[in-house]
Design a protein around this motif. Sequence first.
Motif, mmCIF file in Angstrom:
data_model
loop_
_atom_site.group_PDB
_atom_site.id
_atom_site.type_symbol
_atom_site.label_atom_id
_atom_site.label_comp_id
_atom_site.label_asym_id
_atom_site.label_seq_id
_atom_site.Cartn_x
_atom_site.Cartn_y
_atom_site.Cartn_z
ATOM 1 N N SER A 1 0.823 -1.216 0.000
ATOM 2 C CA SER A 1 0.000 0.000 0.000
ATOM 3 C C SER A 1 0.854 1.261 0.000
ATOM 4 C CB SER A 1 -0.956 -0.001 1.201
ATOM 5 O OG SER A 1 -0.238 -0.018 2.420
ATOM 6 N N GLY B 1 -0.841 5.782 3.464
ATOM 7 C CA GLY B 1 -0.688 4.980 2.257
ATOM 8 C C GLY B 1 -1.852 4.033 2.042
ATOM 9 N N SER C 1 -7.036 5.108 -6.354
ATOM 10 C CA SER C 1 -7.469 4.117 -7.335
ATOM 11 C C SER C 1 -8.833 4.486 -7.908
ATOM 12 C CB SER C 1 -7.538 2.721 -6.697
ATOM 13 O OG SER C 1 -6.257 2.271 -6.325
ATOM 14 N N GLY D 1 3.690 -3.444 -5.651
ATOM 15 C CA GLY D 1 3.139 -2.160 -5.239
ATOM 16 C C GLY D 1 3.702 -1.020 -6.068
ATOM 17 N N PHE E 1 2.357 1.420 -3.645
ATOM 18 C CA PHE E 1 1.291 1.555 -4.640
ATOM 19 C C PHE E 1 0.710 2.958 -4.594
ATOM 20 C CE2 PHE E 1 -3.244 0.978 -5.870
ATOM 21 C CZ PHE E 1 -3.040 0.568 -7.181
ATOM 22 N N SER E 2 0.351 3.415 -3.396
ATOM 23 C CA SER E 2 -0.301 4.721 -3.262
ATOM 24 C C SER E 2 0.661 5.873 -3.537
ATOM 25 C CB SER E 2 -0.897 4.874 -1.864
ATOM 26 O OG SER E 2 0.108 4.807 -0.869
ATOM 27 N N GLY F 1 1.615 0.665 -9.343
ATOM 28 C CA GLY F 1 1.270 2.063 -9.118
ATOM 29 C C GLY F 1 1.930 2.995 -10.122
ATOM 30 N N SER G 1 -4.354 4.430 -1.201
ATOM 31 C CA SER G 1 -4.439 3.345 -2.182
ATOM 32 C C SER G 1 -5.861 3.217 -2.705
ATOM 33 C CB SER G 1 -3.999 2.018 -1.552
ATOM 34 O OG SER G 1 -2.626 2.028 -1.257
#
Length: 469
Positions: free
Chosen positions: A25, A155, A163, A236, A28-29, A240, A159
Amino acid sequence: MKIETRSIEFVPHRERYGRPRRLFSVWFSSNLQVTALMVGTLGVASGLSVLWTLAGLALGCLLGTIFMAAHSAQGPHLGVPQMIQSRAQFGVLGAAIPLLVMVTAAVLFMAASGVLMRDPLKALLGVTDDQAIVLIGITTFLIGAVGYELIHRLGAWMSVLSSIVFGAALVLILTRAEAGQIFHVEADGFSLPIFNLVVAQAASWTLGYGPYVADYSRYLPADVSARHTFWTTYFGCALGSLGMMALGAVLAAAVPSALSVDPGTAIASLFGPWAKAALIVVALGVIQYNVLCLYSAYMSATTIFSGFAKVTQVTQGAKLLLMAILSTVACAIAIRTQYHFDTFFADILIGQLYLLIPWSAINLVDYYVVTRGRYHIDALYDAQGRYGRWNRRTLIVYGVSIIGTVPFMKLSFHEGYFAQLIGADVSWIAGLALASVLYYICSANRQSVHRNVVATRCVTSAAFANREK
């Protein structure tokens, strides 16, 4: 939620917690924001077709993230910040040289993010250009001051929110009547130099996390699988960053006018009456990325100072002061460069690639091949210890590797012989290969020495567990 008290020191096992999925997370975020999106627009803006741009972005992201995730896997095993571990290769004081590169790159990326968020904040709050940049800096500072746990929690939330917003933005772009035309392959839509530049820019984005990625995995328990740490970090970051860069390429091709405004405002404008809500999510995403940059700049700057001052712990007051200084410098750079941002941003991506690739190669070869992850943790904080003050051989390898890539560089003011011959800048590949080979050759005799030392006094993160009991 308490304020983080640990800084550059080893994290005791009794304070370790969490699972590798937390890393997904975070990475990714942190990539689901418009600074990464901006990377995706550069290829289309230079004349490359959308499909070739997407291919270059995918190749760069997937390759660059391998090295970034390999650094992350070191965190749970060693329990120290990434650049503290780098003292084992460069020496306790010698590590200051790549650290200066890291601090500079992190501050420049903070400045770039401040510029990107200027217009969205102006639309939300009605402030001036400079005030918007300063507000980003203040918010970044406040979150960074709390530290590790707040970064992870932010985070997780971002995420989900990012998204939703950016996924919806992609759907809205693709449902436009003319959007299908952007995927047609044209004869003049490919250029090898531009394609290679796109690959390098995408790889640079993910490789740029290398010097501080382990800072976010060092709190995990020492028995966490290195494989799990690697793959959660890899997916991640790769998903991302590639997702946002692809969105940037599609946005630049389908809505050319977006290149004349900031990408955050262009994305928000797709949502009509919900534009302000989208802008809030966009702004939060950039702030989260900025916090990572500030945190890493602080850790790297502290590592430099502690080596020369023989400090192993940093007080809360010193932490806040240093973060405030770094935030102020980033704001000042952003204010000064905000009206010629595109050139500034592209130069950061390529510039850090030239300097960080050799460091990454040296660090990974040492950890995975030469020492097999066996380090004496105490010696990382002692300039008179095993790793010494300056490791001249490593510093020479680092310098030679940078100089050796010059013939492969293609810049506005310089085009190397091989870059001219190939028609593209492939210096990052040359730097990676040269630094890896040279460091391995220079360190080959250390392998047998290290194995003998390990049997007697080598202390890794796992060995610390016995000392704490």
